[in-house]
Write a protein that holds these residues in place. Sequence first.
Motif, PDB file in Angstrom:
ATOM      1  N   SER A  85       0.933  -1.231   0.105  1.00  0.00           N
ATOM      2  CA  SER A  85      -0.020  -0.087  -0.230  1.00  0.00           C
ATOM      3  C   SER A  85       0.756   1.178  -0.027  1.00  0.00           C
ATOM      4  N   LEU A  86       2.015   1.280   0.851  1.00  0.00           N
ATOM      5  CA  LEU A  86       2.859   2.552   0.856  1.00  0.00           C
ATOM      6  C   LEU A  86       3.645   2.692  -0.305  1.00  0.00           C
ATOM      7  N   ALA A  87       3.979   1.585  -1.056  1.00  0.00           N
ATOM      8  CA  ALA A  87       4.787   1.557  -2.340  1.00  0.00           C
ATOM      9  C   ALA A  87       3.504   2.386  -3.466  1.00  0.00           C
ATOM     10  N   MET A  88       2.274   1.861  -3.336  1.00  0.00           N
ATOM     11  CA  MET A  88       1.413   2.375  -4.245  1.00  0.00           C
ATOM     12  C   MET A  88       0.970   3.882  -3.935  1.00  0.00           C
ATOM     13  N   VAL A  89       0.927   4.339  -2.607  1.00  0.00           N
ATOM     14  CA  VAL A  89       0.983   5.822  -2.506  1.00  0.00           C
ATOM     15  C   VAL A  89       2.013   6.370  -2.909  1.00  0.00           C
ATOM     16  N   ILE A  90       3.326   6.047  -2.782  1.00  0.00           N
ATOM     17  CA  ILE A  90       4.706   6.778  -3.476  1.00  0.00           C
ATOM     18  C   ILE A  90       4.432   6.816  -4.966  1.00  0.00           C
ATOM     19  N   LEU A  91       3.894   5.790  -5.714  1.00  0.00           N
ATOM     20  CA  LEU A  91       3.938   5.804  -6.920  1.00  0.00           C
ATOM     21  C   LEU A  91       2.388   6.470  -7.589  1.00  0.00           C
ATOM     22  N   GLY A 165      13.601  -8.786   0.132  1.00  0.00           N
ATOM     23  CA  GLY A 165      12.630  -9.753   0.142  1.00  0.00           C
ATOM     24  C   GLY A 165      11.304  -9.197  -0.419  1.00  0.00           C
ATOM     25  N   THR A 166      10.960  -8.042   0.366  1.00  0.00           N
ATOM     26  CA  THR A 166       9.839  -7.164   0.096  1.00  0.00           C
ATOM     27  C   THR A 166      10.054  -6.423  -1.364  1.00  0.00           C
ATOM     28  N   GLY A 167      11.223  -5.976  -1.195  1.00  0.00           N
ATOM     29  CA  GLY A 167      11.665  -5.082  -2.686  1.00  0.00           C
ATOM     30  C   GLY A 167      11.267  -6.162  -3.913  1.00  0.00           C
ATOM     31  N   VAL A 170       7.518  -6.444  -4.180  1.00  0.00           N
ATOM     32  CA  VAL A 170       6.775  -5.186  -4.764  1.00  0.00           C
ATOM     33  C   VAL A 170       6.912  -5.043  -6.288  1.00  0.00           C
ATOM     34  N   LEU A 171       8.343  -5.163  -6.683  1.00  0.00           N
ATOM     35  CA  LEU A 171       9.021  -5.078  -7.895  1.00  0.00           C
ATOM     36  C   LEU A 171       8.389  -6.058  -8.827  1.00  0.00           C
ATOM     37  N   CYS A 172       8.168  -7.173  -8.413  1.00  0.00           N
ATOM     38  CA  CYS A 172       7.422  -8.181  -9.521  1.00  0.00           C
ATOM     39  C   CYS A 172       6.188  -7.970  -9.504  1.00  0.00           C
ATOM     40  N   ILE A 173       5.245  -7.559  -8.461  1.00  0.00           N
ATOM     41  CA  ILE A 173       3.894  -7.147  -8.575  1.00  0.00           C
ATOM     42  C   ILE A 173       3.618  -6.082  -9.597  1.00  0.00           C
ATOM     43  N   LEU A 174       4.397  -5.194  -9.630  1.00  0.00           N
ATOM     44  CA  LEU A 174       4.316  -4.014 -10.698  1.00  0.00           C
ATOM     45  C   LEU A 174       4.376  -4.521 -11.790  1.00  0.00           C
ATOM     46  N   ALA A 175       5.333  -5.255 -12.389  1.00  0.00           N
ATOM     47  CA  ALA A 175       5.618  -5.837 -13.423  1.00  0.00           C
ATOM     48  C   ALA A 175       4.624  -6.603 -13.983  1.00  0.00           C
ATOM     49  N   ILE A 176       4.141  -7.696 -13.085  1.00  0.00           N
ATOM     50  CA  ILE A 176       2.685  -8.522 -13.404  1.00  0.00           C
ATOM     51  C   ILE A 176       1.580  -7.680 -13.868  1.00  0.00           C
ATOM     52  N   ASN A 177       1.403  -6.325 -13.245  1.00  0.00           N
ATOM     53  CA  ASN A 177       0.436  -5.616 -13.616  1.00  0.00           C
ATOM     54  C   ASN A 177       0.551  -4.424 -14.448  1.00  0.00           C
ATOM     55  N   ASP A 178       1.940  -4.481 -15.056  1.00  0.00           N
ATOM     56  CA  ASP A 178       2.194  -3.331 -15.993  1.00  0.00           C
ATOM     57  C   ASP A 178       1.822  -3.679 -17.466  1.00  0.00           C
ATOM     58  N   GLY A 179       0.523  -3.005 -17.944  1.00  0.00           N
ATOM     59  CA  GLY A 179      -0.096  -3.235 -19.061  1.00  0.00           C
ATOM     60  C   GLY A 179       1.013  -2.954 -20.359  1.00  0.00           C
ATOM     61  N   LYS A 180       1.848  -2.141 -20.131  1.00  0.00           N
ATOM     62  CA  LYS A 180       2.979  -1.901 -20.907  1.00  0.00           C
ATOM     63  C   LYS A 180       3.997  -2.578 -21.083  1.00  0.00           C
ATOM     64  N   ASN A 181       4.175  -3.494 -20.275  1.00  0.00           N
ATOM     65  CA  ASN A 181       5.356  -4.323 -20.204  1.00  0.00           C
ATOM     66  C   ASN A 181       4.567  -5.729 -20.695  1.00  0.00           C
ATOM     67  N   ILE A 182       5.421  -6.934 -20.536  1.00  0.00           N
ATOM     68  CA  ILE A 182       4.417  -7.949 -21.082  1.00  0.00           C
ATOM     69  C   ILE A 182       3.425  -8.426 -20.154  1.00  0.00           C
ATOM     70  N   ALA A 256       9.559  -0.338  -5.512  1.00  0.00           N
ATOM     71  CA  ALA A 256       8.622   0.513  -6.230  1.00  0.00           C
ATOM     72  C   ALA A 256       9.361   1.502  -7.192  1.00  0.00           C
ATOM     73  N   LEU A 257      10.348   2.078  -6.460  1.00  0.00           N
ATOM     74  CA  LEU A 257      11.207   3.191  -7.069  1.00  0.00           C
ATOM     75  C   LEU A 257      11.994   2.627  -8.058  1.00  0.00           C
TER      76      LEU A 257
END
Length: 304
Positions: A85-91, A165-167, A170-182, A256-257
């Motif tokens: 949640s904090l990562a999503m706020v930052i982004l 581990g948490t980094g 979050v990084l992989c979650i962002l990639a999985i949900n990135d519509g402009k990536n695979i 996230a960053l």
Amino acid sequence: MEMKHRRTMRQRYALKHGILKEFLAEFLGTFILVLFGVGSVAQTVLSRNAMGETLTIHIGFSVGLMMAVYVAGGVSGAHVNPAVSLAMVILGKLKFYKFPVYVIAQFLGAFAGAAAVFGLYYDAFMDFTSGILSVTGINATGHIFASYPARSLTILGGLIDQAVGTGMLVLCILAINDGKNIGAPSGMEPLCIGLVIMAIGVSMGLNCGYPLNPARDLGPRLFTAVAGWGWEVFSTSDYWWWVPVAGPMIGGVVGALVYFLFIEMHHKQPEKPHEEEEEDDEEEEEDLEEDSSLKDKYEMITMS
């Protein structure tokens, strides 16, 4: 008649405010994560490895998170983790005022999930411990609910472990949900996120069991404190309890960053065409003489 009754129920009791719906979704999603994850640990420990092993625990948490995302994803995004949640706020993907609501729901859901596991296995706990609930010793059971460090792990090492581990989570979650990536195929995102937890579990679980989630760790820890294990759950291992809270929050923001700076920021943006305008013959002649002012005579529009 039954359909009419259901429609009336929805009209009367369905929540109207989106934030309340998201609160309930985060609560239920975190409850499911803890119920399956902590439940798999309880089954393994209380059966003395007769009905479980390390891999069983990895599967429990992976499938638990996957089911949590399926249940809550369409309503709240299924963060089920304050670090996410904090990562999503930052982004800028989550409004700041929603952050405390999400976090409260996640902690309450984790607390309730721990209580459900204890209730489910109460008789087994009493048999295993002879009624003495302890954090340390041969029949210790506190580690079923919250993380405790390996003997060789330092506080700094634990912070680094949790941040990394948490980094990665979050990084992989962002990639999985990135519509402009695979990205992941529609509807398969929860499965992919569950596989990320599996990968982290089998590669980074030695130090302290990969909690990666302040709510998942602190919520059940609070439950054990009031359910009979006492405040030793906070004081043991040089007051370790704050490490799986602070480490994931730091790691989530860093992950996230890193994804934003290395990947998302460099996605090709859609071109912004100029909107044509009708002009006098005199204006067109002036435009030809002053090419540098052409952009000022057109209004930019953004393609959605």
